[in-house]
Scaffold this motif. Structure first.
Motif, short mmCIF file in Angstrom:
data_model
loop_
_atom_site.label_atom_id
_atom_site.label_comp_id
_atom_site.label_asym_id
_atom_site.label_seq_id
_atom_site.Cartn_x
_atom_site.Cartn_y
_atom_site.Cartn_z
N CYS A 1 -6.79 4.91 -1.52
CA CYS A 1 -6.62 3.53 -1.06
C CYS A 1 -7.90 2.70 -1.04
N ALA A 2 -9.01 3.31 -1.35
CA ALA A 2 -10.29 2.58 -1.37
C ALA A 2 -10.40 1.74 -2.64
N GLY B 1 -4.41 3.72 5.03
CA GLY B 1 -4.39 4.94 4.23
C GLY B 1 -4.36 6.21 5.06
N GLU B 2 -5.08 6.20 6.19
CA GLU B 2 -5.12 7.38 7.04
C GLU B 2 -3.75 7.69 7.64
N ARG C 1 0.84 -1.21 0.00
CA ARG C 1 0.00 0.00 0.00
C ARG C 1 0.87 1.26 0.00
N VAL C 2 1.89 1.26 0.84
CA VAL C 2 2.80 2.41 0.90
C VAL C 2 3.50 2.60 -0.44
N GLY C 3 3.97 1.51 -1.04
CA GLY C 3 4.66 1.59 -2.32
C GLY C 3 3.80 2.16 -3.43
N LEU C 4 2.53 1.81 -3.42
CA LEU C 4 1.63 2.31 -4.46
C LEU C 4 1.39 3.82 -4.32
N VAL C 5 1.32 4.31 -3.08
CA VAL C 5 1.17 5.76 -2.88
C VAL C 5 2.44 6.48 -3.34
N VAL D 1 -5.25 -1.95 -2.12
CA VAL D 1 -4.72 -3.30 -1.97
C VAL D 1 -5.86 -4.15 -1.41
N ALA D 2 -6.23 -5.19 -2.12
CA ALA D 2 -7.41 -5.97 -1.75
C ALA D 2 -7.17 -6.81 -0.49
N ILE D 3 -8.16 -6.80 0.39
CA ILE D 3 -8.20 -7.66 1.57
C ILE D 3 -9.39 -8.61 1.38
N ASN D 4 -9.20 -9.88 1.71
CA ASN D 4 -10.27 -10.85 1.57
C ASN D 4 -11.15 -10.83 2.82
N TYR D 5 -12.32 -10.21 2.68
CA TYR D 5 -13.26 -10.13 3.79
C TYR D 5 -14.26 -11.27 3.72
N ILE D 6 -14.91 -11.55 4.83
CA ILE D 6 -15.94 -12.58 4.86
C ILE D 6 -17.17 -12.10 4.09
#
Length: 299
Positions: free
Chosen positions: A177-178, A136-137, A109-113, A185-190
């Motif tokens: 970051c959304a 992101g915050e 995430r940091v690298g993409l910013v 960066v995708a997170i796998n949520y339930i």
């Protein structure tokens, strides 16, 4: 505008983007004139016991809560659970799984910013990081006010007077970051079904959080969400426009949903949001207080 005495959506430092401890938060609730509140940390109930102890001290009524990240029909949703058992095992498992993913994805995430040309102060960022997680915050806090970004077109909107300066850190997150944004960066949520199952099994009631942020005014998607077993809608949210409030109020009334309210207070990540700024009428507030009575937290 007169503040409400009930606020059903707030975060402590047990959320990565929350600023205050549960005890500090409850003290602030009392000072804000709140009488009833729900602690709804992201995928965590770890602050419930401390919040209850503080609530006893200040004479407030706590509704135990959680805000679960989940997915339905490709849309990232937040579902609030009220009256949940904070010791229900699935909540700790969800929290641990998301923490592991966030730790693994933070560097990316940091690298993409940085790839966008935004300077990030890594010393400051490391001090802000919780449990090896960088959201992101935090990136916003370690970048938008840095002299290296002076006059940078991508960070200027978040500075005082800029069009995104009302909640600069979380606005930065939403803009970069959304989902669908360049540093996402995708997170796998339930799934939504799983989130509802866990909330109900733990003795709680599932409520859709700030739908104006997630599904906007899609009646088709809302109907599909409610059909899975969501019982309430956070109609009165600090994010909602008057038009959105009226849309969701009408939908909730038509479909017999619990009508709730919440500020989504976090502290510094959302400085324009104040505790108790829930925007619902006194009549709605009193009805909600009565309907939630079975969910008041008792040890």
């Amino acid at each position: 505008m007169q503040k409400n005495i009930i606020d059903l959506h707030m975060h402590s430092a047990h959320s990565d983007d929350g600023e205050f401890t549960p005890t500090e938060l409850v003290k602030m609730c009392a000072e804000s004139g709140l009488k009833y509140f729900a602690l709804t940390d992201h995928n965590s109930t770890k602050g419930t016991a401390e919040a209850y102890q503080a609530a006893q001290q200040y004479g407030l009524t706590l509704i135990s809560g959680i805000e679960i990240d989940c997915v339905h029909e490709g849309t990232h949703l937040h579902v609030l659970g009220y009256g949940v058992d904070p010791n229900y095992p699935a909540f700790a498992k969800i929290e641990a799984d998301i923490l592991k993913q966030e730790q693994q994805k933070s560097v990316q995430r940091v690298g993409l910013v940085e790839k966008l040309g935004i300077y990030i102060n890594h010393d400051k960022l490391n001090k802000l990081s919780k449990h090896g997680v960088i959201i992101g915050e935090m990136i916003a806090e370690a970048s938008i006010y840095e002299p290296e970004n002076k006059d940078h077109p991508l960070t200027m909107p978040y500075l005082a007077g800029g069009k995104r300066s009302n909640n600069p850190y979380v606005n930065f997150h939403w803009d970069f970051c959304a989902p669908g944004k360049p540093a996402h960066v995708a997170i796998n949520y339930i799934s939504l079904n799983e989130a509802i199952k866990y909330i109900v099994e733990s003795g709680g009631i599932p409520v859709l959080a700030h739908p104006g942020n997630n599904i906007h005014e899609s009646e088709k998607l809302l109907v599909s969400i409610l059909a899975q077993g969501v019982k309430g809608i956070e109609v009165y949210s600090s994010y909602h426009s008057e038009e959105q409030i009226q849309f969701y109020l009408s939908q909730a009334q038509q479909r017999g949903c619990l009508i709730t309210c919440g500020s989504d207070f976090h502290g510094k990540t959302k400085p324009s949001i104040k505790l108790g700024d829930c925007r619902c009428s006194k009549e709605t507030e009193q009805t909600l207080i009565q309907k939630l009575a079975p969910y008041y937290f008792k040890k």
